[in-house]
Scaffold this active site. Structure first.
Site, PDB file in Angstrom:
ATOM      1  CB  ALA A 207      12.296  49.285  54.735  1.00 25.77           C
TER       2      ALA A 207
ATOM      3  CD  GLU B   3       5.644  49.700  58.388  1.00 22.21           C
ATOM      4  OE1 GLU B   3       4.520  50.222  58.536  1.00 22.21           O
ATOM      5  OE2 GLU B   3       6.700  50.284  58.668  1.00 22.21           O
TER       6      GLU B   3
HETATM    7  N1  CO8 Z   1      10.695  50.154  48.325  1.00 22.08           N
HETATM    8  C1  CO8 Z   1      11.144  49.947  47.079  1.00 22.08           C
HETATM    9  N2  CO8 Z   1      10.671  50.621  45.994  1.00 22.08           N
HETATM   10  C2  CO8 Z   1       9.708  51.523  46.204  1.00 22.08           C
HETATM   11  C3  CO8 Z   1       9.175  51.777  47.487  1.00 22.08           C
HETATM   12  C4  CO8 Z   1       9.716  51.052  48.594  1.00 22.08           C
HETATM   13  N3  CO8 Z   1       9.315  51.245  49.849  1.00 22.08           N
HETATM   14  N4  CO8 Z   1       8.210  52.714  47.364  1.00 22.08           N
HETATM   15  C5  CO8 Z   1       8.145  53.034  46.062  1.00 22.08           C
HETATM   16  N5  CO8 Z   1       9.048  52.306  45.354  1.00 22.08           N
HETATM   17  C6  CO8 Z   1       9.301  52.366  43.919  1.00 22.08           C
HETATM   18  C7  CO8 Z   1       8.188  51.741  43.112  1.00 22.08           C
HETATM   19  O1  CO8 Z   1       8.340  50.331  43.080  1.00 22.08           O
HETATM   20  C8  CO8 Z   1       8.363  52.391  41.789  1.00 22.08           C
HETATM   21  O2  CO8 Z   1       9.421  51.757  41.099  1.00 22.08           O
HETATM   22  P1  CO8 Z   1       9.308  51.474  39.517  1.00 22.08           P
HETATM   23  O3  CO8 Z   1       9.261  52.862  38.896  1.00 22.08           O
HETATM   24  O4  CO8 Z   1      10.534  50.718  39.196  1.00 22.08           O
HETATM   25  O5  CO8 Z   1       8.019  50.746  39.317  1.00 22.08           O
HETATM   26  C9  CO8 Z   1       8.840  53.793  42.142  1.00 22.08           C
HETATM   27  O6  CO8 Z   1       9.316  53.711  43.480  1.00 22.08           O
HETATM   28  C10 CO8 Z   1       7.719  54.824  42.098  1.00 22.08           C
HETATM   29  O7  CO8 Z   1       6.652  54.342  42.891  1.00 22.08           O
HETATM   30  P2  CO8 Z   1       5.154  54.173  42.356  1.00 22.08           P
HETATM   31  O8  CO8 Z   1       5.140  53.980  40.872  1.00 22.08           O
HETATM   32  O9  CO8 Z   1       4.506  53.134  43.195  1.00 22.08           O
HETATM   33  O10 CO8 Z   1       4.595  55.634  42.677  1.00 22.08           O
HETATM   34  P3  CO8 Z   1       3.067  56.004  42.977  1.00 22.08           P
HETATM   35  O11 CO8 Z   1       3.021  57.487  42.975  1.00 22.08           O
HETATM   36  O12 CO8 Z   1       2.146  55.273  42.090  1.00 22.08           O
HETATM   37  O13 CO8 Z   1       2.806  55.471  44.474  1.00 22.08           O
HETATM   38  C11 CO8 Z   1       3.350  55.129  46.802  1.00 22.08           C
HETATM   39  C12 CO8 Z   1       3.500  56.038  45.550  1.00 22.08           C
HETATM   40  C13 CO8 Z   1       1.893  55.168  47.267  1.00 22.08           C
HETATM   41  C14 CO8 Z   1       4.251  55.712  47.890  1.00 22.08           C
HETATM   42  C15 CO8 Z   1       3.756  53.677  46.444  1.00 22.08           C
HETATM   43  O14 CO8 Z   1       5.033  53.732  45.814  1.00 22.08           O
HETATM   44  C16 CO8 Z   1       3.863  52.771  47.621  1.00 22.08           C
HETATM   45  O15 CO8 Z   1       2.856  52.319  48.146  1.00 22.08           O
HETATM   46  N6  CO8 Z   1       5.120  52.481  48.062  1.00 22.08           N
HETATM   47  C17 CO8 Z   1       5.351  51.559  49.152  1.00 22.08           C
HETATM   48  C18 CO8 Z   1       5.064  52.191  50.484  1.00 22.08           C
HETATM   49  C19 CO8 Z   1       5.259  51.192  51.592  1.00 22.08           C
HETATM   50  O16 CO8 Z   1       4.601  50.181  51.684  1.00 22.08           O
HETATM   51  N7  CO8 Z   1       6.204  51.497  52.493  1.00 22.08           N
HETATM   52  C20 CO8 Z   1       6.490  50.658  53.651  1.00 22.08           C
HETATM   53  C21 CO8 Z   1       7.551  49.679  53.312  1.00 22.08           C
HETATM   54  S1  CO8 Z   1       7.813  48.497  54.635  1.00 22.08           S
HETATM   55  C22 CO8 Z   1       8.746  49.351  55.731  1.00 22.08           C
HETATM   56  O17 CO8 Z   1       9.069  50.513  55.561  1.00 22.08           O
HETATM   57  C23 CO8 Z   1       9.183  48.590  56.918  1.00 22.08           C
HETATM   58  C24 CO8 Z   1      10.128  49.386  57.797  1.00 22.08           C
HETATM   59  C25 CO8 Z   1      10.717  48.540  58.894  1.00 22.08           C
HETATM   60  C26 CO8 Z   1      11.602  47.483  58.338  1.00 22.08           C
HETATM   61  C27 CO8 Z   1      12.257  46.717  59.428  1.00 22.08           C
HETATM   62  C28 CO8 Z   1      13.416  45.882  58.933  1.00 22.08           C
HETATM   63  C29 CO8 Z   1      13.048  44.535  58.428  1.00 22.08           C
END
Ligand code: CO8
Length: 260
Positions: free
Chosen positions: A66, A134
């Site tokens: 998300a 999460e």
């Molecule tokens: N949301 C928003 N932006 C994101 C997300 C995300 N989930 N994942 C990555 N991005 C963005 C980064 O912020 C970054 O943006 P910017 O270039 O502006 O800095 C861009 O994408 C590229 O990401 P990274 O630079 O972080 O890329 P890396 O290769 O270094 O890392 C990862 C890749 C490991 C995937 C890392 O991006 C990461 O950890 N992302 C988050 C993963 C995460 O925690 N996902 C779970 C989110 S919570 C969820 O899904 C809950 C679902 C249920 C919700 C229920 C309703 C309330």
């Protein structure tokens, strides 16, 4: 129908849907979820579509969860509504009545892993990473991931994956049953299209009932689910496709199913 964050390609009876926000690794914001809901509803009712293939844009990510920008400012009320909306969209995908194949081309994290689990089958690139991180955000899965994960991989592994938040690679995901097949990244889409084309040649009504028998049946007591299965078996016996399938076998030729 025009979409900002989804791409749609039709390849015969296969609809290829690509979640297209590569700058944020295809994170699901409210708009994308709503677009997915609208497109899936359209594909559900389109008899020309027999199989849906779902993937993420770019080389790196299926869906990285998300959108954390939205989660960061959620309130109790909006959080609940967001979770319910996500659950509704994933239910729609799980019970679309036709196979939805996830082609997991990279990160499938959080809501992305939950989305993949709602699909009928999962093909992963050997470079894919799957998980429910999460917990690292002080959250829990909210698109019914606690439930689908336990049903897919069992309670013990689900507890481990969701409590540690640590992602796993494609080989481990295959070993625990989180994905169906792993293929080299460069071959993922070709393999996924091949599988989709194979399923698109099958009898659509039989596929719809198989999906219903498994999805709904798993939520019922065994004896009731068996009766449900028998009823669907009886229904499918009324189809032209059943007559064509059995006749083609006896005539030693390939059946041609029409979805009737
Ligand atoms: N949301 C928003 N932006 C994101 C997300 C995300 N989930 N994942 C990555 N991005 C963005 C980064 O912020 C970054 O943006 P910017 O270039 O502006 O800095 C861009 O994408 C590229 O990401 P990274 O630079 O972080 O890329 P890396 O290769 O270094 O890392 C990862 C890749 C490991 C995937 C890392 O991006 C990461 O950890 N992302 C988050 C993963 C995460 O925690 N996902 C779970 C989110 S919570 C969820 O899904 C809950 C679902 C249920 C919700 C229920 C309703 C309330």
């Amino acid at each position: 129908m025009a979409f900002d964050n989804l791409l749609l390609e039709r390849d015969g009876a296969v609809a290829v849907v690509t979640i297209n926000r590569p700058k944020v690794l295809n994170a699901l914001n409210t708009q994308t979820l709503d677009e997915l809901r609208r497109l899936m509803l359209e594909l559900k009712h389109d008899d020309g579509v027999r199989v849906v293939l779902l993937t993420g844009a770019g080389e790196k990510s299926f869906v990285a969860g998300a959108d954390i920008n939205e989660l960061a400012v959620q309130t109790p009320v909006s959080g609940r509504e967001h979770a319910l909306t996500g659950q509704h969209v994933l239910d729609l995908i799980e019970n679309l009545g036709k196979p939805v194949i996830a082609a997991i081309n990279g990160y499938a994290l959080g809501g992305g892993c939950e989305l993949a689990m709602a699909c009928t089958l999962r093909l992963a690139a050997d470079t894919a990473k799957l998980g429910q991180p999460e917990i690292n955000l002080g959250l829990l899965p909210g698109y019914a991931g606690t439930q689908r994960m336990s049903r897919l991989v069992g309670k013990g592994k689900a507890m481990e994956l969701i409590l540690t938040g640590a992602p796993i690679g494609a080989a481990e995901a295959l070993a625990i049953g989180l994905v169906n097949r792993v293929v080299p990244a460069a071959e993922l889409m070709a393999e996924a299209r091949k599988l989709a084309a194979e399923l698109a040649g099958h009898a659509p009504i039989a596929m719809r009932y198989i999906i219903a028998a498994i999805n709904k049946g798993l939520e019922m007591p065994f004896a009731e689910a068996s009766v449900f299965e028998a009823t669907l078996f009886g229904l499918v016996a009324s189809t032209e496709d059943m007559r064509e399938g059995t006749k083609a076998f006896l005539e030693k030729r390939k059946p041609e199913f029409k979805g009737r």
